[in-house]
Enzyme design. Structure first.
Site, PDB file in Angstrom:
ATOM      1  N   ASP A  54      69.226 128.354  24.143  1.00  0.00           N
ATOM      2  CA  ASP A  54      70.581 127.957  23.768  1.00  0.00           C
ATOM      3  C   ASP A  54      70.819 126.490  24.142  1.00  0.00           C
ATOM      4  O   ASP A  54      70.399 126.041  25.214  1.00  0.00           O
ATOM      5  CB  ASP A  54      71.602 128.843  24.491  1.00  0.00           C
TER       6      ASP A  54
ATOM      7  N   HIS B 116      77.874 132.659  21.756  1.00  0.00           N
ATOM      8  CA  HIS B 116      76.479 132.227  21.971  1.00  0.00           C
ATOM      9  C   HIS B 116      75.520 133.402  21.823  1.00  0.00           C
ATOM     10  O   HIS B 116      74.434 133.257  21.271  1.00  0.00           O
ATOM     11  CB  HIS B 116      76.334 131.565  23.347  1.00  0.00           C
TER      12      HIS B 116
HETATM   13  C1  G50 Z   1      83.281 123.894  24.790  1.00  0.00           C
HETATM   14  C2  G50 Z   1      83.935 122.685  24.936  1.00  0.00           C
HETATM   15  C3  G50 Z   1      83.500 121.570  24.185  1.00  0.00           C
HETATM   16  C4  G50 Z   1      82.425 121.680  23.310  1.00  0.00           C
HETATM   17  C5  G50 Z   1      81.770 122.932  23.176  1.00  0.00           C
HETATM   18  C6  G50 Z   1      82.190 124.026  23.932  1.00  0.00           C
HETATM   19  C7  G50 Z   1      80.613 122.967  22.243  1.00  0.00           C
HETATM   20  C8  G50 Z   1      79.614 124.051  22.196  1.00  0.00           C
HETATM   21  C9  G50 Z   1      78.299 123.522  21.701  1.00  0.00           C
HETATM   22  O1  G50 Z   1      81.582 125.206  23.837  1.00  0.00           O
HETATM   23  O2  G50 Z   1      80.448 122.010  21.530  1.00  0.00           O
HETATM   24  C10 G50 Z   1      77.586 122.632  22.672  1.00  0.00           C
HETATM   25  C11 G50 Z   1      76.979 121.487  22.175  1.00  0.00           C
HETATM   26  C12 G50 Z   1      76.212 120.695  23.006  1.00  0.00           C
HETATM   27  C13 G50 Z   1      76.087 121.004  24.367  1.00  0.00           C
HETATM   28  C14 G50 Z   1      76.706 122.118  24.844  1.00  0.00           C
HETATM   29  C15 G50 Z   1      77.476 122.945  23.996  1.00  0.00           C
HETATM   30  O3  G50 Z   1      75.330 120.238  25.168  1.00  0.00           O
HETATM   31  O4  G50 Z   1      84.975 122.549  25.762  1.00  0.00           O
HETATM   32  O5  G50 Z   1      82.010 120.623  22.597  1.00  0.00           O
END
Ligand code: G50
Ligand code: UDP
Length: 461
Positions: free
Chosen positions: A124, A26
């Site tokens: 983010d 990130h």
């Molecule tokens: C960890 C996880 C499942 C997952 C993700 C993870 C992401 C990251 C991007 O980081 O997709 C993301 C998209 C939308 C949101 C938060 C994070 O609300 O175990 O999907």
């Protein structure tokens, strides 16, 4: 002809605050965005949340700040989570996202004291349900930086329409996203199928808040997912979304670190396999040993970044302790194993590297496309299988079947070795990866980068 006012605006330097969340996956795209904005004459304030979880993140931020002394850093000291919330997940990064979210009310005074006043803030994706409540009263335009693939974004933006039916997650066999197609149950991030999990709760409230933002920045290339971007931009996927800017965020010099280049220099062209599962994914000891066996069996030299713990500061075990003396000997004859941070982009772009075994964290996919290295996708968590589908769909690499989510099955060395050979021997794949790199480089990285230009134009107006 442009008006005198428009001409004056061309010289105005918009002031943008960037709010990353935690995890190298990130922080990195935010710092890359910052570097690109600085090269286009923007003023940047970087908000860093403390304490920082990993050493890798601290190092990235420090080298960024020393490369760009014109950047203002605002240190944001977050509150510890209450015990009940702290027990809601075991993942240190999810917990950090939650702590930042719950501390954000303390950010208002920092934001309103910035001078000159902000033209925009970029938040983010993991924090957006809270940052919007801070920027709305201050009337600061707020933009989302989505750090995963556009395909994953299509799921996030469609999710608010859908989440009613996800409440009985046992019944879902696929999610059919308009304009995109079906995402099979096996590719849905596993935690989204556990509606009461911390991740599913955050994901839902972030998705529900997307429409309140002024724009969405997606870190991707048209060459990887043009159809998805088109379906998103035309509103086919979900209605009412803010304008979408796809900006391929590419590596910059401030990221340079240790790169094992001497060893690489001594290897044959395109002969080396690079293996990494990113910054926060540790494999089980058993799986690590099978992987070691697979690498040796593949017959190719390799660089293997091994992670034994999700958080680098907690990883005290020596290599030999993890691999065992016998495997350590075998592995040392054929390749290099490191437990420290390596400069992944520098490794990938070395002429000796011919293939990348990757968990498909989105930054790794973007980097593989940027340097044109074929990917053998081995998704382990979260969004990685959806990203793996993008890799396969674009021709940058292949998944070669379902290896199971992390911990579900033990993938045997035999099979790992076979798939690595398959990747390394596939000339067509190598050519396609090279084409993707060449196509990307024609459009991204210069001032011709449309998404970024449009965004800055909007902030200048
Ligand atoms: C960890 C996880 C499942 C997952 C993700 C993870 C992401 C990251 C991007 O980081 O997709 C993301 C998209 C939308 C949101 C938060 C994070 O609300 O175990 O999907
Ligand atoms: N990375 C690196 N060296 C390492 C481990 C990771 O440079 O030893 C970088 C990698 O190049 C990428 C980021 O860390 O930019 C990891 O992000 P990604 O989205 O690939 O995966 P995550 O770590 O979020 O799972």
């Amino acid at each position: 002809m442009s008006s005198p006012a428009a001409d004056a605006n061309d010289f105005r330097s918009p002031h943008v605050a960037l709010l990353p969340s935690s995890g190298a996956g990130h922080i990195t795209p935010f710092l890359r965005l910052a570097a690109s904005l600085l090269s286009q004459n923007c003023r940047v304030t970087l908000i860093t949340s403390h304490p920082i979880v990993t050493q890798a993140e601290s190092n990235l931020i420090s080298s960024f700040l020393s490369s760009f002394p014109q950047v203002t850093e605002k240190q944001f000291h977050i509150l510890p989570l209450d015990p009940a919330s702290a027990a809601s997940s075991k993942d240190p990064f999810f917990l950090q996202w939650e702590s930042i979210r719950r501390s954000l009310h303390l950010l208002s005074s920092i934001l309103s004291s910035l001078s000159p006043p902000l033209d925009a803030m970029v938040s983010d994706i993991t924090l957006i349900s809270s940052t919007i409540t801070i920027t709305k009263p201050l009337k600061i335009p707020n933009y989302v930086l989505f750090t995963s693939s556009a395909k994953m974004f299509s799921l996030a933006s469609y999710y608010s329409v859908l989440s009613e039916s996800l409440s009985d997650s046992t019944k879902i066999s696929e999610i059919n996203i308009p304009g995109i197609g079906a995402i099979p149950r096996s590719s849905i991030p596993p935690l989204l199928l556990v509606p009461e999990s911390l991740f599913a709760t955050m994901f839902k409230s972030n998705s529900d808040n997307l429409r309140q933002f002024d724009g969405i920045i997606i870190n991707t290339f048209d060459q990887l997912e043009s159809k998805t971007l088109k379906a998103l931009k035309t509103g086919e996927v979900a209605g009412g979304l803010p304008p979408l800017f796809n900006v391929g965020l590419i590596p910059h010099d401030f990221e340079r670190a240790e790169a094992v280049s001497k060893w690489l220099d001594a290897q044959l062209a395109k002969s080396v396999v690079y293996v990494s599962f990113g910054s926060r994914t540790a494999l089980s000891r058993e799986q690590i040993r099978e992987l070691g066996e697979g690498l040796v069996k593949s017959g190719y030299p390799f660089i293997w970044v091994m992670k034994d713990k999700a958080v680098d500061k907690e990883d005290g075990e020596k290599l030999e302790g993890v691999l065992g003396a016998e495997m350590m000997e075998e592995v040392k004859e054929k390749g290099i194993v490191v437990k420290e941070w390596v400069d992944q982009v520098e490794v990938l772009r070395h002429n000796s590297v011919g293939g990348f075994v990757s968990h498909c964290g989105w930054n790794s996919v973007v980097e593989a496309a940027w340097v044109g290295v074929p990917v053998l996708a081995w998704p382990l968590h979260g969004d990685q299988r959806i990203n793996g589908e993008v890799v396969e769909g674009s021709g940058l690499g292949f998944m070669g079947g379902n290896w199971g989510w992390s911990g579900e099955v033990l993938v045997k060395g035999e099979e790992i070795g076979r798939r690595i050979k398959e990747m390394m021997e596939d000339e067509g794949l190598r050519l396609r990866a090279g084409e993707i790199r060449d196509e990307v480089r024609k459009v991204v990285g210069g001032t011709g980068d449309d998404g970024l230009k449009q965004l800055i134009q909007k902030w200048r107006a």
